[in-house]
Design a protein around this motif. Structure first.
Motif, mmCIF file in Angstrom:
data_model
loop_
_atom_site.group_PDB
_atom_site.id
_atom_site.type_symbol
_atom_site.label_atom_id
_atom_site.label_comp_id
_atom_site.label_asym_id
_atom_site.label_seq_id
_atom_site.Cartn_x
_atom_site.Cartn_y
_atom_site.Cartn_z
ATOM 1 N N ALA A 208 0.994 -1.176 0.182
ATOM 2 C CA ALA A 208 -0.100 0.024 0.064
ATOM 3 C C ALA A 208 0.849 1.131 0.048
ATOM 4 N N LEU A 209 2.022 1.272 0.768
ATOM 5 C CA LEU A 209 2.930 2.515 0.795
ATOM 6 C C LEU A 209 3.449 2.543 -0.393
ATOM 7 N N LEU A 210 3.882 1.182 -1.287
ATOM 8 C CA LEU A 210 4.651 1.524 -2.493
ATOM 9 C C LEU A 210 3.577 2.207 -3.353
ATOM 10 N N SER A 211 2.371 1.922 -3.333
ATOM 11 C CA SER A 211 1.440 2.687 -4.193
ATOM 12 C C SER A 211 1.340 3.964 -4.078
ATOM 13 N N VAL A 212 1.539 4.255 -2.637
ATOM 14 C CA VAL A 212 1.220 5.982 -2.378
ATOM 15 C C VAL A 212 2.639 6.749 -2.862
ATOM 16 N N PHE A 213 3.737 5.899 -2.767
ATOM 17 C CA PHE A 213 4.932 6.536 -3.300
ATOM 18 C C PHE A 213 4.958 6.673 -4.831
ATOM 19 N N VAL A 214 4.259 5.737 -5.757
ATOM 20 C CA VAL A 214 4.096 6.068 -7.242
ATOM 21 C C VAL A 214 3.412 6.978 -7.531
ATOM 22 N N LEU A 215 2.111 7.068 -6.982
ATOM 23 C CA LEU A 215 1.224 8.023 -7.154
ATOM 24 C C LEU A 215 1.545 9.372 -6.764
ATOM 25 N N ASN A 216 2.508 9.411 -5.561
ATOM 26 C CA ASN A 216 2.888 10.853 -5.287
ATOM 27 C C ASN A 216 3.933 11.351 -6.096
ATOM 28 N N ASP A 217 4.857 10.365 -6.687
ATOM 29 C CA ASP A 217 5.957 10.725 -7.311
ATOM 30 C C ASP A 217 5.350 11.338 -8.729
ATOM 31 N N VAL A 218 4.345 10.514 -9.250
ATOM 32 C CA VAL A 218 4.039 11.207 -10.857
ATOM 33 C C VAL A 218 3.028 12.553 -10.408
ATOM 34 N N ARG A 219 2.253 12.251 -9.337
ATOM 35 C CA ARG A 219 1.588 13.630 -8.959
ATOM 36 C C ARG A 219 2.412 14.927 -8.802
ATOM 37 N N ALA A 220 3.751 14.870 -8.303
ATOM 38 C CA ALA A 220 4.491 16.073 -8.277
ATOM 39 C C ALA A 220 4.929 16.702 -9.563
ATOM 40 N N GLU A 221 4.616 15.846 -10.690
ATOM 41 C CA GLU A 221 5.157 16.520 -11.925
ATOM 42 C C GLU A 221 3.871 17.410 -12.610
ATOM 43 N N PHE A 222 2.640 17.347 -11.708
ATOM 44 C CA PHE A 222 1.665 18.289 -12.223
ATOM 45 C C PHE A 222 2.281 19.557 -12.097
ATOM 46 N N THR A 223 3.203 19.843 -11.130
ATOM 47 C CA THR A 223 3.734 21.258 -10.811
ATOM 48 C C THR A 223 5.180 21.247 -10.985
ATOM 49 N N ALA A 224 5.563 21.480 -12.182
ATOM 50 C CA ALA A 224 7.043 21.067 -12.501
ATOM 51 C C ALA A 224 7.935 22.288 -11.757
ATOM 52 N N SER A 225 9.027 21.862 -11.263
ATOM 53 C CA SER A 225 10.131 22.635 -10.475
ATOM 54 C C SER A 225 11.446 22.335 -10.773
ATOM 55 N N VAL A 226 12.333 23.031 -10.364
ATOM 56 C CA VAL A 226 13.696 22.675 -10.473
ATOM 57 C C VAL A 226 14.172 21.444 -9.629
ATOM 58 N N ASP A 227 13.552 21.427 -8.469
ATOM 59 C CA ASP A 227 13.763 20.038 -8.085
ATOM 60 C C ASP A 227 12.758 18.904 -8.348
ATOM 61 N N ASP A 228 13.480 17.823 -8.746
ATOM 62 C CA ASP A 228 12.493 16.505 -9.406
ATOM 63 C C ASP A 228 12.354 15.533 -8.363
ATOM 64 N N PRO A 229 11.375 15.413 -7.906
ATOM 65 C CA PRO A 229 11.078 14.066 -6.965
ATOM 66 C C PRO A 229 11.374 12.817 -7.736
ATOM 67 N N HIS A 230 11.054 12.641 -8.987
ATOM 68 C CA HIS A 230 11.353 11.354 -9.460
ATOM 69 C C HIS A 230 12.867 11.048 -9.463
ATOM 70 N N ALA A 231 13.688 12.211 -9.636
ATOM 71 C CA ALA A 231 15.281 11.853 -9.596
ATOM 72 C C ALA A 231 15.448 11.283 -8.138
ATOM 73 N N PHE A 232 14.976 11.738 -7.308
ATOM 74 C CA PHE A 232 15.355 11.071 -5.778
ATOM 75 C C PHE A 232 14.782 9.597 -5.804
#
Length: 267
Positions: A208-232
């Motif tokens: 369940a937590l992995l699912s949250v990680f995946v969805l939160n990772d791609v959700r962060a791309e809605f607001t693009a910024s210099v810091d890329d959560p997917h890189a981490f």
């Protein structure tokens, strides 16, 4: 989604893409909605459909409520005399990013569905799925668990490596090939381990937590910024794996404590 995007002025019409690009983007929008709907109708698994409704509602809500998307030439932002032709969109592009990253959303929805499927067979107070349509017995045999975990790991690795390449995740020092090789293996392990624990030992929390990680990772791309959560997420996958294993240990400890209380109550 496409009707709203065209109304807002986004270049998402069929003439904007090649046949492959058109199939990927439009097909992604169809599949990301069709899979949760099919799972809900056939297996009565509702979590992916609920996540789809919430995500789609968020995307449309952000696009249709003020402030709307603003298109600006880079020259305006950089105070240049001549226009550059490079357009920056502010307060928008939610539908475009959702369409382009539909494969990542699909993986998150699929993992949520597997978590609900297992939980409904593991927890007696939840209604089970139709028995005549069961494809994965719970708890699964070791062979079945390995097959499910391997498939989930491969799917997660392929989609996340593509996601990293699309976002331009790189490494300094000319070791980019090493980053992608190690991280691809890490993406496989990151999904395979919790999915194995899920279908084999009914450990729900890590998956369940992995699912949250995946969805939160791609959700962060809605607001693009210099810091890329997917890189981490992509480069430091071992951090997330450690968190999942820690959660598994906690769930195991809670189960043992609950079992001891039941034994004592019987005595």
């Amino acid at each position: 989604m496409l009707a709203v995007a065209l109304q807002l002025g986004y270049s998402v019409g069929p003439s904007e893409y090649s046949l492959l690009g058109l199939s990927w983007r439009y097909g992604g929008l169809v599949f990301v909605a069709a899979l949760p709907a099919w799972v809900a109708l056939r297996y009565r698994i509702l979590t992916p459909l609920l996540a789809l409704v919430l995500t789609s509602g968020y995307v449309l809500g952000m696009e249709l409520t003020p402030p709307g998307p603003t298109f600006r030439d880079v020259a305006e932002l950089e105070r240049l005399d001549e226009p550059t032709g490079i357009i920056v969109v502010e307060n928008g592009l939610y539908i475009v990013r959702y369409m382009l990253n539909a494969s990542v959303w699909t993986v998150g929805f699929l993992f949520l569905g597997l978590v609900e499927y297992t939980a409904r067979w593991a927890w007696g107070w939840l209604p089970t799925t139709p028995s005549d349509r069961t494809r994965i017995p719970v708890p699964a045999s070791r062979r079945t668990a390995v097959m499910v975990a391997t498939a989930a790991g491969v799917l997660h690795a392929i989609v996340m490596v593509w996601f990293a390449a699309r976002l331009g995740v790189t490494a300094s020092g000319g070791v980019e090939w090493l980053l992608y090789t190690v991280s691809a293996l890490g993406m496989w392990v990151l999904a395979a381990v919790p999915m194995y624990l899920l279908v084999r030992h009914q450990f729900v929390a890590p998956a369940a937590l992995l699912s949250v990680f995946v969805l939160n990772d791609v959700r962060a791309e809605f607001t693009a910024s210099v810091d890329d959560p997917h890189a981490f997420y992509f480069g430091a996958w071992f951090v997330f794996l450690g968190i999942l294993l820690a959660v598994a240990v906690v769930e195991y400890a809670l189960r043992r404590a609950s079992l001891r209380r039941r034994v004592r109550s019987l005595v």
